[in-house]
Design a protein around this motif. Structure first.
Motif, short mmCIF file in Angstrom:
data_model
loop_
_atom_site.label_atom_id
_atom_site.label_comp_id
_atom_site.label_asym_id
_atom_site.label_seq_id
_atom_site.Cartn_x
_atom_site.Cartn_y
_atom_site.Cartn_z
N ILE A 192 86.37 -1.92 17.74
CA ILE A 192 85.71 -2.04 19.03
C ILE A 192 84.21 -2.05 18.82
O ILE A 192 83.66 -1.26 18.08
CB ILE A 192 86.15 -0.91 19.97
CG1 ILE A 192 87.63 -1.12 20.31
CG2 ILE A 192 85.29 -0.85 21.21
CD1 ILE A 192 88.18 -0.23 21.33
N GLY A 193 83.54 -3.00 19.48
CA GLY A 193 82.10 -3.12 19.38
C GLY A 193 81.65 -3.98 18.22
O GLY A 193 80.47 -4.13 17.98
N ARG A 194 82.57 -4.62 17.53
CA ARG A 194 82.19 -5.40 16.36
C ARG A 194 83.05 -6.66 16.29
O ARG A 194 84.27 -6.59 16.38
CB ARG A 194 82.44 -4.56 15.10
CG ARG A 194 82.15 -5.29 13.86
CD ARG A 194 80.85 -4.79 13.24
NE ARG A 194 80.54 -5.68 12.16
CZ ARG A 194 79.55 -6.55 12.18
NH1 ARG A 194 78.74 -6.59 13.20
NH2 ARG A 194 79.33 -7.34 11.19
N ASP A 195 82.40 -7.79 16.14
CA ASP A 195 83.13 -9.06 16.02
C ASP A 195 83.41 -9.38 14.56
O ASP A 195 82.59 -9.12 13.70
CB ASP A 195 82.30 -10.23 16.53
CG ASP A 195 82.15 -10.20 18.02
OD1 ASP A 195 82.89 -9.45 18.67
OD2 ASP A 195 81.29 -10.91 18.52
N PHE A 230 67.35 -18.03 19.95
CA PHE A 230 67.88 -17.30 21.10
C PHE A 230 69.32 -16.89 20.81
O PHE A 230 70.20 -17.73 20.66
CB PHE A 230 67.79 -18.16 22.36
CG PHE A 230 66.37 -18.46 22.73
CD1 PHE A 230 65.70 -17.66 23.63
CD2 PHE A 230 65.69 -19.51 22.13
CE1 PHE A 230 64.37 -17.91 23.95
CE2 PHE A 230 64.37 -19.77 22.44
CZ PHE A 230 63.70 -18.97 23.35
N LYS A 231 69.51 -15.58 20.70
CA LYS A 231 70.83 -15.01 20.42
C LYS A 231 71.50 -14.66 21.74
O LYS A 231 70.91 -13.99 22.59
CB LYS A 231 70.67 -13.75 19.57
CG LYS A 231 71.95 -12.99 19.35
CD LYS A 231 71.67 -11.70 18.60
CE LYS A 231 72.88 -10.84 18.45
NZ LYS A 231 72.58 -9.57 17.77
N ILE A 232 72.73 -15.12 21.90
CA ILE A 232 73.52 -14.76 23.09
C ILE A 232 74.60 -13.78 22.66
O ILE A 232 75.31 -14.00 21.69
CB ILE A 232 74.21 -15.98 23.73
CG1 ILE A 232 73.20 -17.04 24.14
CG2 ILE A 232 75.03 -15.54 24.95
CD1 ILE A 232 73.84 -18.31 24.65
N SER A 233 74.69 -12.69 23.40
CA SER A 233 75.80 -11.76 23.23
C SER A 233 76.31 -11.39 24.61
O SER A 233 75.71 -11.74 25.63
CB SER A 233 75.36 -10.52 22.43
OG SER A 233 74.29 -9.88 23.07
N ARG A 259 80.17 -8.66 22.01
CA ARG A 259 80.57 -9.82 21.22
C ARG A 259 79.37 -10.74 21.05
O ARG A 259 78.65 -11.02 22.00
CB ARG A 259 81.69 -10.60 21.91
CG ARG A 259 82.84 -9.75 22.40
CD ARG A 259 83.93 -9.60 21.36
NE ARG A 259 84.93 -8.65 21.80
CZ ARG A 259 86.14 -8.99 22.22
NH1 ARG A 259 86.49 -10.23 22.29
NH2 ARG A 259 86.99 -8.05 22.57
N GLU A 260 79.17 -11.22 19.84
CA GLU A 260 78.14 -12.20 19.60
C GLU A 260 78.69 -13.58 19.96
O GLU A 260 79.74 -13.98 19.49
CB GLU A 260 77.70 -12.18 18.14
CG GLU A 260 76.94 -10.93 17.78
CD GLU A 260 76.41 -10.94 16.36
OE1 GLU A 260 76.37 -12.02 15.73
OE2 GLU A 260 76.02 -9.86 15.90
#
Length: 167
Positions: free
Chosen positions: A76-79, A103-106, A119-120
């Motif tokens: 949980i919390g990690r892709d 630009f990073k989208i999560s 999630r990344e």
């Protein structure tokens, strides 16, 4: 059109009590990334866990997570991206694009009061493209019930994101 990739530097360590992941930056050049890693090795925490640096390659302008939060995956919390999402050999580093930032989208979804799953989604070359991707994903199953969870971060390339160490 040429496909490009970006380097991501992370530090993931596990001690007796927990596992921690630190995002350390995006780099357009492996030499710049190695210089940042050498500086980090001088800081507390990183010097105690010198073998826990991880380098990933992300294809630029690719949506890596499209399924939303229909299920919890991995820790949980990690892709963990599937093996087939590795960057193809014919991709080139983004260095020749002369970008200053990406630009990073999560997306963060609150599972319960003290537990979020982040999630990344991907790394994008410009803000308009990142916003267009978010607008598209907000309509999809798994994201449409929590559209406020999207985060777009503008990140300076070749910039070490951590300067203080840990521990």
């Amino acid at each position: 059109m040429m496909d490009y990739f970006i380097y991501s530097l992370e530090h993931i360590y596990t001690d007796e009590t927990h596992r921690d992941c630190k995002f350390l930056g995006y780099f357009d050049d492996s030499e710049e990334m190695e210089k940042a890693k050498q500086r980090l090795l001088l800081l507390p925490g990183f010097s105690e866990y010198p073998n826990d640096f991880y380098i990933k390659k992300y294809e630029l302008n690719k949506v890596y997570w499209q399924n939303g939060f229909t299920e919890v995956v991995g820790e949980i919390g990690r892709d963990y991206l599937p093996e087939e999402d590795l960057v193809p050999d014919y991709n080139q580093t983004i260095k020749k694009l002369n970008l200053k930032t990406v630009f990073k989208i999560s997306h963060t979804y609150t599972i319960h009061t003290f537990l979020d799953d982040e999630r990344e989604i991907g790394v994008f070359s410009d803000e308009k493209m990142a916003n267009d991707v978010v607008d598209f994903l907000k309509q999809k199953e798994g994201f449409n019930h929590c559209p406020e969870g999207f985060i777009i971060d503008e990140i300076l390339l070749n910039d070490q994101q951590c300067t203080s160490g840990f521990g």
